[in-house]
Every structure is written in structure tokens, then in C-alpha cells.
Scaffold this motif. Structure first.
Motif, short mmCIF file in Angstrom:
data_model
loop_
_atom_site.label_atom_id
_atom_site.label_comp_id
_atom_site.label_asym_id
_atom_site.label_seq_id
_atom_site.Cartn_x
_atom_site.Cartn_y
_atom_site.Cartn_z
N MET A 188 19.08 24.37 8.56
CA MET A 188 18.62 24.08 7.21
C MET A 188 18.98 25.21 6.25
N GLY A 189 19.51 24.86 5.08
CA GLY A 189 19.77 25.85 4.04
C GLY A 189 21.14 26.46 4.11
N HIS A 190 21.38 27.41 3.19
CA HIS A 190 22.67 28.11 3.13
C HIS A 190 22.42 29.55 2.70
N ASP A 191 21.60 30.25 3.51
CA ASP A 191 21.24 31.61 3.17
C ASP A 191 21.11 32.40 4.47
N ILE A 192 20.62 33.62 4.39
CA ILE A 192 20.51 34.45 5.58
C ILE A 192 19.52 33.85 6.58
N SER A 193 18.49 33.15 6.08
CA SER A 193 17.55 32.50 7.00
C SER A 193 18.22 31.37 7.77
N ALA A 194 19.14 30.66 7.10
CA ALA A 194 19.90 29.62 7.79
C ALA A 194 20.77 30.24 8.88
N GLY A 195 21.41 31.38 8.56
CA GLY A 195 22.22 32.06 9.55
C GLY A 195 21.40 32.54 10.73
N LEU A 196 20.19 33.04 10.47
CA LEU A 196 19.31 33.48 11.55
C LEU A 196 18.85 32.30 12.40
N THR A 197 18.59 31.18 11.75
CA THR A 197 18.19 29.98 12.49
C THR A 197 19.30 29.53 13.43
N ALA A 198 20.53 29.51 12.93
CA ALA A 198 21.66 29.13 13.76
C ALA A 198 21.88 30.14 14.88
N THR A 199 21.66 31.42 14.59
CA THR A 199 21.81 32.46 15.60
C THR A 199 20.81 32.27 16.73
N ILE A 200 19.56 31.98 16.37
CA ILE A 200 18.53 31.72 17.38
C ILE A 200 18.90 30.50 18.21
N ALA A 201 19.43 29.46 17.55
CA ALA A 201 19.80 28.24 18.27
C ALA A 201 20.88 28.52 19.31
#
Length: 411
Positions: free
Chosen positions: A221-234
Motif C-alpha cells: 500500500m502507498g508509494h512512500d518509505i512506509s510502502a518500501g518497508l512493508t514490501a521489505t518485511i513481506a
């Protein structure tokens, strides 16, 4: 030339062990010249596969630094696009100098690691020396391995292949994901992702364990650093669980828990986790709120692998569907993708769409274009559709199962 060629390859290999990537052009020139290869130059491909960029320290006949060469409008680019050796009789844009006389010829040779195109090697050789063609392939193979072995610890390389600054989220994700291409005698895997310098929450992953190819694609979800962290965790949770032998369903639940734990159920990611049996062609997968994969067979789309999707990961909603199965045939191509592919919208409001996406891949396959080159052209087409500015991350993962009876690589 054979004796000199073997000596060149051996000496170059020995010298490369204590060399940095900046040293490679000088080492190549030093050891290639005695074997009859003059004006040897090394180019690597930029992140978006639009330019061939010379390694530092290489100069033209006037002493000026070599310039980048466009892939889509040059002879060198043709060699890269078609993965073939191309001979040049005249000067090429950005070249150090043309062949000095009619007795010499300039060769552009792809630098390859399986199906991954590292860049290009250019050398001048004798016109009548047929043995040079085989030796130059071997030289290109060695140079490819040298570049690959040095690039992962080289900031020079990382800066060289970037045409612009990269966001923090993109920096994290590119360092997390595997190389975009892999091939063996059973499967060809290729991936592409844009915007390369500003990717927010898309990610892909693949790995082989025995006769199983593990595949995953995520859209956070999103297009920011939180989105990148979410994808990294996944991606991290997916790898951690599969390497411990956890099944697909349990791995997707572990990703769900990891994202929820980190963000308190305020962020989520859709995705597909899949296993492909490389001996039988059986595909097994779980869909967590993502677009269904496509199957291309003999020049046409034969299946959209639609299922009742399980909920996205990050909300602790539990699974509402189980594993799915599909039997591939030799030569089938699977396409996994994110919404930025089919929902890419032009300034006039026209969607790129599923039909255009499928038709593009089918046409390139019919024309005999390799999977990596097909995805490169697809991304360029999507960028052109949106006039160079993507509204969302666009990722595609292509998997061609060759089957047990196929024993050749698709380059």
C-alpha cells in the motif's frame, strides 16, 4: 591465436582476483593486446536498460572519456537487444576509434550471465581470423564474471548505472531483490520494475531449491518509505519461512503477522506466493488479494488463473481460500504483475489494460524476442503510454517452463 588466447584468459583471470571494478579496463587492455585484441572496451547497462555506459578510465583516440551509447538506436544497442555478436566496419557513436584498416574488424559482444545482460564488450580483431570469434566469446564470458564478482561491493558501479538520484525506498528494495534474470535447462525467469529510481512498494523474489522454483510478487500500500518497508518485511518474512520449510499458506500468514506487528494493521500488501515443480510443471500458489497470473501458450493467452483470493497481508483477517494448482505444458509462459502494469493511465485517461499487456508479450514471443528483451520493451511502452511519468509502480515477473525434454537456454 589459440595458445596466445589461452594465455590471455589465464593471465586475466589471475590478475582479476585482486582487482576492483575500476581496474578491469586496464587489465583487459594489458592482456588482450598480445592476443590480437586491440582497443578493448567494457560497457555496462544502466538500471533502466536505456544506455550502455563505459566503465571509468576508458578514452577515445582524442583522449576524451567515452560516452554512453543508446540501446535503442545504435549498432552496439542492436547487439545488446538481439543478444548477438555484431560486426562494425565504421566508427560508432561513442567509440574509441574505428578499425584502422580493411584487415581489421570491430566486434560488439554481449556480456552475459545466463540470460542476464551485463553489458557489452567491444574489441578490434583481424578480419581473416575465424578463431577470433570463438575466443572473443570466451573473453566476453570471463569479463562478465569479473564484472559480476566486483559490482556488489562497488559504489562506483552503483553510481555508474544510475542516470538520476534514487529514493531511500528504492535503494532498500533494489538491494533486497534478486537479479532480474535467471535461466537453466528447465526454466527462464525475467523481471522488470519501474519507476526504477522511485519505486515505492512493489517487489519480486525468486529462488531455486532442488526441483522447486519459489516465486513471489508483492504490491504494498502507498508509494512512500512506509510502502518500501512493508514490501521489505513481506520479502524478508517470505524468505525466512520458505528457508525453514514452511508451506505457502503458512508463509503468507507469517507475512500477514509480520506486517501487522510492525504497523498495527494500518498497512498492507497484496501478493502471490507460488511454487513451480521444475520436473512436472505443476504450479501451486496462494493469492493474497492480488491480480491473477496469466498463462501464455504457443502465441496466445490460454488462462487467467483466477481464484477466490485470500485477504491482503497485514490485517490479520485470516485465510478465506486455500492453495490452487495448475498444470503447465512445456513452453508455457507465466506472467505475474502488479496493478501498475494494467492500470497505467495515459494523460488522456486511457488504461494500458490487460489485453494490450497480453498482446504485447504474445507479439514479442511470436517475433522470437527473448524474455528479458520483451520485458525491457514492455516497460518502455508503458512509460511511453504515460508520457514518461508513472502514476504507480509497475512490476512484471515472467516465468517460462521449458520442461524435461528441453535442454537449451533462451538467451
Amino acid at each position: 591465436m589459440r595458445g596466445k588466447g589461452e594465455a590471455m584468459l589465464g593471465a586475466l583471470l589471475d590478475a582479476s582476483h585482486l582487482a576492483a571494478i575500476e581496474d578491469l579496463p586496464a587489465l583487459l587492455a594489458l592482456h588482450a593486446e598480445p592476443a590480437g585484441f586491440s582497443h578493448a572496451t567494457i560497457y555496462v547497462v544502466d538500471l533502466q536498460q536505456q544506455y550502455l555506459v563505459p566503465l571509468p578510465g576508458q578514452r577515445d583516440a582524442a583522449g576524451e572519456s567515452l560516452q554512453a551509447i543508446r540501446i535503442d538506436s545504435t549498432l552496439a544497442g542492436r547487439a545488446y537487444r538481439n543478444v548477438e555478436i555484431v560486426q562494425a566496419k565504421h566508427a560508432v557513436e561513442g567509440e574509441p576509434e574505428p578499425p584502422p584498416d580493411e584487415d581489421r574488424r570491430r566486434l560488439w559482444v554481449p556480456l552475459l550471465d545466463g540470460t542476464e545482460r551485463i553489458g557489452m564488450l567491444a574489441v578490434t580483431v583481424s578480419a581473416g581470423d575465424e578463431a577470433a570469434d570463438l575466443l572473443v566469446k570466451q573473453l566476453a564470458g570471463l569479463v562478465s564474471l569479473m564484472v559480476i564478482s566486483k559490482r556488489s561491493i562497488s559504489d562506483t558501479y552503483a553510481s555508474l548505472v544510475r542516470a538520476e538520484s534514487m529514493t531511500l525506498s528504492a535503494e532498500v528494495l533494489w538491494n533486497l531483490m534478486p537479479n532480474s534474470n535467471f535461466a537453466n535447462d528447465k526454466v527462464v525467469v525475467s523481471a522488470a520494475l519501474e519507476p526504477a529510481y522511485d519505486v515505492g512498494g512493489d517487489a519480486f523474489d525468486f529462488a531455486i531449491a532442488g526441483d522447486t522454483l519459489h516465486l513471489s510478487i508483492f504490491d504494498a500500500m502507498g508509494h512512500d518509505i512506509s510502502a518500501g518497508l512493508t514490501a521489505t518485511i513481506a520479502v524478508g518474512a517470505c524468505r525466512n519461512n520458505r528457508r525453514r520449510g514452511t508451506g505457502l499458506l503458512a508463509a503468507s500468514e507469517a507475512i500477514d503477522e509480520a506486517i501487522a506487528d510492525q504497523f498495527g494493521m494500518t498497512r498492507f500488501a497484496t501478493g502471490i506466493l507460488a511454487d513451480l515443480n521444475l520436473k512436472t510443471g505443476e504450479l501451486t500458489w496462494v493469492n493474497r488479494g492480488h491480480y491473477p497470473p496469466l498463462v501464455i501458450r504457443r502465441g496466445r493467452r490460454v488462462a487467467i488463473l483466477e481464484t477466490v483470493p485470500s485477504p491482503p497481508m497485514g490485517f490479520r483477517l485470516g485465510l478465506s481460500a486455500g492453495l490452487e494448482h495448475y498444470q503447465l505444458e512445456p513452453g508455457d509462459r507465466l506472467l505475474f504483475y502488479t496493478d501498475g502494469i494494467v492500470e497505467a493511465q495515459s494523460p488522456e485517461g486511457e488504461m494500458f489494460g490487460l489485453e494490450r499487456f497480453t498482446d504485447f508479450v504474445v507479439r514479442r514471443e511470436t517475433d522470437g524476442v527473448s524474455a528479458p528483451e520483451t520485458l525491457r520493451r514492455l516497460i518502455q511502452s508503458i512509460l511511453a503510454h504515460q508520457h514518461g511519468r508513472l502514476q504507480d509502480d509497475a512490476t512484471v515477473l515472467s516465468v517460462e517452463w521449458r520442461g524435461e525434454k528441453e535442454h537449451r537456454l533462451t538467451m
